[in-house]
Write a protein that holds these residues in place. Structure first.
Motif, PDB file in Angstrom:
ATOM      1  N   ALA A 173      38.709  48.498  42.984  1.00 33.85           N
ATOM      2  CA  ALA A 173      39.346  47.657  41.129  1.00 33.85           C
ATOM      3  C   ALA A 173      39.053  45.848  41.459  1.00 33.85           C
ATOM      4  O   ALA A 173      39.323  45.928  42.587  1.00 33.85           O
ATOM      5  N   VAL A 174      38.852  45.826  40.520  1.00 35.61           N
ATOM      6  CA  VAL A 174      38.080  44.016  40.259  1.00 35.61           C
ATOM      7  C   VAL A 174      39.533  43.155  39.348  1.00 35.61           C
ATOM      8  O   VAL A 174      39.698  44.069  38.552  1.00 35.61           O
ATOM      9  N   ILE A 175      40.444  42.648  40.224  1.00 34.38           N
ATOM     10  CA  ILE A 175      41.692  42.279  39.718  1.00 34.38           C
ATOM     11  C   ILE A 175      41.721  40.792  39.559  1.00 34.38           C
ATOM     12  O   ILE A 175      41.281  40.042  39.708  1.00 34.38           O
ATOM     13  N   ILE A 176      41.499  39.820  37.633  1.00 38.15           N
ATOM     14  CA  ILE A 176      41.779  38.780  37.188  1.00 38.15           C
ATOM     15  C   ILE A 176      42.918  38.558  36.890  1.00 38.15           C
ATOM     16  O   ILE A 176      44.044  38.816  36.595  1.00 38.15           O
ATOM     17  N   GLY A 177      43.530  37.273  38.289  1.00 41.54           N
ATOM     18  CA  GLY A 177      44.803  37.453  38.211  1.00 41.54           C
ATOM     19  C   GLY A 177      45.449  35.425  37.914  1.00 41.54           C
ATOM     20  O   GLY A 177      46.147  35.492  37.670  1.00 41.54           O
ATOM     21  N   SER A 178      44.553  35.050  37.060  1.00 42.38           N
ATOM     22  CA  SER A 178      44.903  34.706  36.378  1.00 42.38           C
ATOM     23  C   SER A 178      45.172  34.676  34.925  1.00 42.38           C
ATOM     24  O   SER A 178      44.075  35.387  34.119  1.00 42.38           O
ATOM     25  N   THR A 179      46.399  34.445  34.182  1.00 40.74           N
ATOM     26  CA  THR A 179      46.395  34.802  32.580  1.00 40.74           C
ATOM     27  C   THR A 179      46.819  33.755  31.636  1.00 40.74           C
ATOM     28  O   THR A 179      46.548  33.780  30.438  1.00 40.74           O
ATOM     29  N   ARG A 180      46.146  32.151  31.982  1.00 40.20           N
ATOM     30  CA  ARG A 180      46.218  30.783  31.759  1.00 40.20           C
ATOM     31  C   ARG A 180      44.670  31.427  30.515  1.00 40.20           C
ATOM     32  O   ARG A 180      43.623  31.865  30.612  1.00 40.20           O
ATOM     33  N   PRO A 181      45.200  30.811  29.013  1.00 37.76           N
ATOM     34  CA  PRO A 181      44.067  30.856  27.880  1.00 37.76           C
ATOM     35  C   PRO A 181      42.910  30.135  28.284  1.00 37.76           C
ATOM     36  O   PRO A 181      43.525  28.326  28.963  1.00 37.76           O
ATOM     37  N   GLY A 182      41.787  29.744  27.946  1.00 39.02           N
ATOM     38  CA  GLY A 182      40.958  28.959  28.564  1.00 39.02           C
ATOM     39  C   GLY A 182      40.369  29.648  30.154  1.00 39.02           C
ATOM     40  O   GLY A 182      39.602  28.439  30.721  1.00 39.02           O
ATOM     41  N   ARG A 183      41.118  30.365  30.668  1.00 39.73           N
ATOM     42  CA  ARG A 183      40.671  30.348  32.042  1.00 39.73           C
ATOM     43  C   ARG A 183      39.490  30.297  32.991  1.00 39.73           C
ATOM     44  O   ARG A 183      38.355  31.044  32.254  1.00 39.73           O
ATOM     45  N   ALA A 184      39.264  30.110  34.391  1.00 40.75           N
ATOM     46  CA  ALA A 184      38.021  29.932  34.172  1.00 40.75           C
ATOM     47  C   ALA A 184      37.912  31.305  35.220  1.00 40.75           C
ATOM     48  O   ALA A 184      36.523  31.797  35.286  1.00 40.75           O
ATOM     49  N   GLY A 185      38.466  31.985  35.596  1.00 38.02           N
ATOM     50  CA  GLY A 185      38.957  33.345  36.311  1.00 38.02           C
ATOM     51  C   GLY A 185      37.877  34.414  35.757  1.00 38.02           C
ATOM     52  O   GLY A 185      37.572  34.933  35.858  1.00 38.02           O
ATOM     53  N   LYS A 186      37.510  34.369  34.164  1.00 42.65           N
ATOM     54  CA  LYS A 186      37.205  35.730  33.428  1.00 42.65           C
ATOM     55  C   LYS A 186      35.431  35.271  33.362  1.00 42.65           C
ATOM     56  O   LYS A 186      35.142  36.436  33.566  1.00 42.65           O
ATOM     57  N   PRO A 187      34.546  33.665  33.442  1.00 48.27           N
ATOM     58  CA  PRO A 187      33.529  33.963  33.643  1.00 48.27           C
ATOM     59  C   PRO A 187      33.048  33.924  34.997  1.00 48.27           C
ATOM     60  O   PRO A 187      32.041  34.306  35.057  1.00 48.27           O
ATOM     61  N   ILE A 188      34.210  33.855  36.069  1.00 53.20           N
ATOM     62  CA  ILE A 188      33.681  34.148  37.447  1.00 53.20           C
ATOM     63  C   ILE A 188      33.532  35.122  38.160  1.00 53.20           C
ATOM     64  O   ILE A 188      32.753  36.314  37.848  1.00 53.20           O
ATOM     65  N   ALA A 189      35.048  36.373  36.873  1.00 48.60           N
ATOM     66  CA  ALA A 189      35.146  37.256  36.908  1.00 48.60           C
ATOM     67  C   ALA A 189      33.403  38.211  36.285  1.00 48.60           C
ATOM     68  O   ALA A 189      32.796  39.298  37.060  1.00 48.60           O
ATOM     69  N   LEU A 197      37.361  46.939  35.912  1.00 46.65           N
ATOM     70  CA  LEU A 197      38.274  45.946  36.020  1.00 46.65           C
ATOM     71  C   LEU A 197      39.194  45.570  35.305  1.00 46.65           C
ATOM     72  O   LEU A 197      39.530  46.054  33.965  1.00 46.65           O
ATOM     73  N   ILE A 198      39.754  45.181  35.966  1.00 43.46           N
ATOM     74  CA  ILE A 198      41.610  44.709  35.542  1.00 43.46           C
ATOM     75  C   ILE A 198      42.585  43.354  35.313  1.00 43.46           C
ATOM     76  O   ILE A 198      42.313  42.486  35.946  1.00 43.46           O
TER      77      ILE A 198
END
Length: 201
Positions: A17-33, A50-51
């Protein structure tokens, strides 16, 4: 033979399970994931779930229901965590720490984490999220998870137009981390099957 090239069957494949820990709008976490998922595609030993905590919408107040019931959002995420053999947490560093949404997600669950390995893909400024990871190691130890030594640390000053990391060596770091994570995932899955883990008296 490395774990990434060893022949496997569907039954043998590990669920990560890959967990994206940030929920902010425009976060860098989504493209990094998204970048990290490309690092898993050539591997025959894992399948990835992907969670995204932004989509999971876990309540921010922990339930204390007398009947033991849980909100539907918690049950849905819990089932996915319980099915996982190991975890990759994609986390930013906010004010020298990890995001509240990620801590909330950890705190909702216990047995789902226990006796399973956790690896980290962190990102930030010059520190690359490392301070958040070191704090998360202590948090995951409390829920009886074990963390891998090596992870991936990304300087947001070195990303491409997609928001993917572009620093030399980052792909190699991802492979090393996945090799360690799959070793621990398989070892602990076998151990849990043979000897059920007791987290607390």
């Amino acid at each position: 033979m490395s774990s990434s090239t060893a022949p496997t069957t569907t039954i043998d494949r590990l669920r990560i399970a890959v967990i994206i820990g940030s929920t902010r709008p425009g976060r860098a976490g989504k493209p990094i994931a998204d970048w990290f998922l490309t690092q898993t595609r050539s591997r025959t030993d894992i399948e990835v779930d992907l969670i995204d905590l932004a989509d999971a919408r876990l309540p921010v107040v922990l339930a204390d229901n007398d009947d033991g019931s849980l909100p539907a959002e918690v049950t849905a995420v819990g089932e996915r965590l319980a099915a996982a053999d190991g975890f990759v947490v994609v986390t930013p560093e906010y004010n020298h720490g990890y995001p509240a949404a990620l801590k909330n997600a950890i705190d909702w669950f216990y047995d789902e984490w226990s006796a399973k390995p956790v690896a980290f893909v962190s990102y930030g400024g010059a520190a690359k999220g490392i301070r958040a990871v070191e704090q998360l190691r202590q948090v995951f130890a409390e829920v009886h998870a074990t963390t891998t030594r090596d992870g991936v640390s990304i300087d947001l000053g070195h990303t491409d137009r997609l928001g993917w990391p572009s620093s030399p060596g980052v792909d190699g770091a991802a492979k090393l981390m996945l090799d360690q994570l799959t070793w621990w995932s398989r070892a602990l899955r076998t151990a849990r099957a043979e000897h059920p883990y007791v987290a607390a008296a």
